[in-house]
Each structure stands twice: as C-alpha cells, then as structure tokens.
Design an enzyme around this catalytic site. Structure first.
Site, PDB file in Angstrom:
ATOM      1  N   ASP A 197      38.751  51.835  49.554  1.00 24.64           N
ATOM      2  CA  ASP A 197      38.919  50.996  48.368  1.00 24.64           C
ATOM      3  C   ASP A 197      40.168  51.469  47.642  1.00 24.64           C
ATOM      4  O   ASP A 197      40.383  52.669  47.473  1.00 24.64           O
ATOM      5  CB  ASP A 197      37.694  51.033  47.444  1.00 24.64           C
ATOM      6  CG  ASP A 197      37.627  49.755  46.609  1.00 24.64           C
ATOM      7  OD1 ASP A 197      37.723  48.656  47.188  1.00 24.64           O
ATOM      8  OD2 ASP A 197      37.511  49.849  45.374  1.00 24.64           O
TER       9      ASP A 197
ATOM     10  N   TYR B 204      50.416  44.224  46.950  1.00 14.90           N
ATOM     11  CA  TYR B 204      51.438  44.498  45.939  1.00 14.90           C
ATOM     12  C   TYR B 204      52.643  45.258  46.514  1.00 14.90           C
ATOM     13  O   TYR B 204      53.497  45.707  45.752  1.00 14.90           O
ATOM     14  CB  TYR B 204      50.819  45.308  44.791  1.00 14.90           C
ATOM     15  CG  TYR B 204      49.702  44.596  44.057  1.00 14.90           C
ATOM     16  CD1 TYR B 204      49.982  43.724  43.002  1.00 14.90           C
ATOM     17  CD2 TYR B 204      48.366  44.784  44.408  1.00 14.90           C
ATOM     18  CE1 TYR B 204      48.952  43.076  42.317  1.00 14.90           C
ATOM     19  CE2 TYR B 204      47.334  44.135  43.735  1.00 14.90           C
ATOM     20  CZ  TYR B 204      47.636  43.287  42.695  1.00 14.90           C
ATOM     21  OH  TYR B 204      46.621  42.634  42.015  1.00 14.90           O
TER      22      TYR B 204
ATOM     23  N   GLY C  16      37.077  44.077  56.502  1.00 15.17           N
ATOM     24  CA  GLY C  16      37.427  42.822  57.155  1.00 15.17           C
ATOM     25  C   GLY C  16      38.897  42.496  56.935  1.00 15.17           C
ATOM     26  O   GLY C  16      39.361  41.424  57.305  1.00 15.17           O
TER      27      GLY C  16
HETATM   28  P1  IMP Z   1      40.589  46.563  48.067  1.00 16.91           P
HETATM   29  O1  IMP Z   1      39.644  46.258  46.954  1.00 16.91           O
HETATM   30  O2  IMP Z   1      40.630  47.992  48.445  1.00 16.91           O
HETATM   31  O3  IMP Z   1      40.365  45.679  49.261  1.00 16.91           O
HETATM   32  O4  IMP Z   1      42.068  46.241  47.614  1.00 16.91           O
HETATM   33  C1  IMP Z   1      42.370  45.594  46.423  1.00 16.91           C
HETATM   34  C2  IMP Z   1      43.693  44.897  46.484  1.00 16.91           C
HETATM   35  O5  IMP Z   1      44.702  45.881  46.330  1.00 16.91           O
HETATM   36  C3  IMP Z   1      44.026  44.165  47.769  1.00 16.91           C
HETATM   37  O6  IMP Z   1      43.588  42.851  47.728  1.00 16.91           O
HETATM   38  C4  IMP Z   1      45.532  44.212  47.773  1.00 16.91           C
HETATM   39  O7  IMP Z   1      46.045  43.161  46.995  1.00 16.91           O
HETATM   40  C5  IMP Z   1      45.820  45.510  47.066  1.00 16.91           C
HETATM   41  N1  IMP Z   1      46.117  46.594  48.002  1.00 16.91           N
HETATM   42  C6  IMP Z   1      45.259  47.419  48.646  1.00 16.91           C
HETATM   43  N2  IMP Z   1      45.939  48.299  49.390  1.00 16.91           N
HETATM   44  C7  IMP Z   1      47.236  48.016  49.220  1.00 16.91           C
HETATM   45  C8  IMP Z   1      48.432  48.567  49.741  1.00 16.91           C
HETATM   46  O8  IMP Z   1      48.446  49.519  50.538  1.00 16.91           O
HETATM   47  N3  IMP Z   1      49.577  47.988  49.345  1.00 16.91           N
HETATM   48  C9  IMP Z   1      49.618  46.944  48.478  1.00 16.91           C
HETATM   49  N4  IMP Z   1      48.539  46.383  47.961  1.00 16.91           N
HETATM   50  C10 IMP Z   1      47.351  46.919  48.337  1.00 16.91           C
END
Ligand code: IMP
Length: 234
Positions: free
Chosen positions: A84, A178, A16
C-alpha cells in the site's frame, strides 16, 4: 516443476495492479530457488478488496490477509505479499496520503484515473511554492512456511520512504500514477523519466521490498530452511 513433497514457498503478489506487479516481480525473482513468484492474475483470482483502514500499514495487511485466506488451502507453504502506497504532500498537510488512489473527485463507485489524480494534485498546488512531498510504501507479508513436520505462520511489515518535490508540469512517459510529477530529490528527475529498472534501484517501493526480503530471509533461516535449495536441512 517442483514436486508436492518439496518445501517450495509460493509468493503471491496480492495486487490486481499490473503496474505494481511490473516493479515488484523482478525484485523477487532469483532471490532463492525456494521461492516461486506468482500473481492473482496467473492464479485466476479476481479479488476486489476494499481498503477500509486509515493507514498504509492497515490497508497493506488487510490485503495480505485477504489473499492469504483465499489461497492458503491450496498452497500450504505460501506468502501473500501486499503493497500500500501513499503520496504525502507537505503543503496539503500530508494529503492525498492513504487516499492517493481516490484523490480526484469522481462519481460514486468509480475510481479516478491516474491522469485525473495528477491533474487534481497540480490544481491543488497551483500558486503554492512549497512542493515538498514524499512517497511512502508499506509492504505486508502474511505467510505460512515449513517448520519441521508442520508449518509456521507469520505476519510482517516493512516501510520505504523517498523524498522529492511535486513539479509544476508532468515530465516523462515511464511509470504510473503520480510518477510524472514526482521529482526525486537525489536525482532531479521524475520517476516517469526513469526506466523500471532504474526506479527499482531507488524507489519507495524498492526500499520497502528490500527490507521485507531481508526480514523474510531471517524468518526463514530461523526455521532451519536453506535458501539455496527447495529442501529443508531437517
Ligand atoms: P495503492 O492504494 O497502494 O494501490 O496506491 C494508491 C495510488 O498511489 C495509486 O493509485 C497510484 O496513483 C499511486 N501510486 C502508488 N504507487 C505509486 C508509484 O510508485 N508511483 C506513482 N504513483 C503511485
């Protein structure tokens, strides 16, 4: 529009997060006329999937399985593709890692914003000289593809890792999460100082997705399906 009788495989981006869709989608379009790429948003699906696993691989597969179960009745040939991602900082013993989305303290049930997570990270690293970090992405696929007169189900994961350093201050306005504090080792620029197209040439997500696509092509070709048309060889 493809007809019902053809072997078109719908790839559903099982996220999402519009920031992830913005990066994943361009890399998946034009791989093959066999694939049609769509999103949960376009399908009108609102799925709030709780990430309960302790690993990126576990959470990626959990999301792919959940979306596959929701959509497989409507779409016989379909692949749910989930991502993820975690940021692992050496001086923080690998944190925030699998908890990257929920790193900054926040009221129960409310996820911190990207900005809050970034500020919390910079605060945690205040005065620390070892800034080495890496981004790790696991892409999970759960699919059902045509195989003769029936279909073949599979699960698969692929990983991408990029090493860098956490900057002292935010740099750049592109990207998300980040990105403004992750200085990519090979470029000496943060992801937020790159366009999406450039980030997609070298990022952790792009590396994982390229591997997943190569593996997916192998799986599909093993089932005598042509990647150059929407009809099988059989
Ligand atoms: P998720 O659990 O895969 O949705 O991602 C965890 C968190 O990592 C996200 O809320 C972002 O803050 C960070 N994140 C994920 N992918 C990226 C990226 O490509 N660049 C920077 N931050 C990222």
């Amino acid at each position: 529009m493809p007809e019902n009788t053809d072997k078109t495989i719908t790839i559903i981006l099982a996220t999402g997060n519009p920031d992830k869709v913005k990066e994943l989608r361009p890399m998946l379009e034009n791989i093959s006329p066999l694939f049609k790429v769509t999103t949960l948003n376009e399908l009108g699906i609102e799925a709030d999937i709780e990430e309960t696993e302790q690993t990126l691989e576990g959470n990626a597969m959990l999301k792919a399985r959940a979306i596959f179960s929701l959509c497989s009745q409507q779409l016989p040939f379909m692949i749910a593709l989930a991502d993820d991602t975690g940021l692992e900082v050496d001086a923080l013993k690998g944190a925030p890692g699998v908890y990257s989305a929920r790193y900054a303290p926040s009221p129960a049930g409310i996820a911190p914003t990207y900005e809050e997570n970034v500020r919390h990270l910079l605060h945690s690293l205040n005065g620390i000289t070892n800034r080495i970090a890496r981004f790790r992405t696991v892409i999970a696929l759960k699919g059902s593809i045509p195989s003769g007169e029936t279909c073949f189900g599979f699960e698969h994961t692929a990983e991408g890792v990029v090493t860098g350093n956490i900057t002292a201050e935010q740099r750049g306005n592109e990207g998300f999460g980040y990105d403004p504090v992750f200085l990519v080792e090979s470029t000496a620029r943060t992801y937020a100082e790159m366009s999406t197209a450039e980030k997609n040439t070298l990022s952790h997500r792009a590396i994982a997705l390229k591997k997943a696509i190569a593996d997916l092509k192998d799986i599909i070709e093993c089932h005598s399906i042509s990647l150059t048309s929407t009809h099988t060889h059989q």
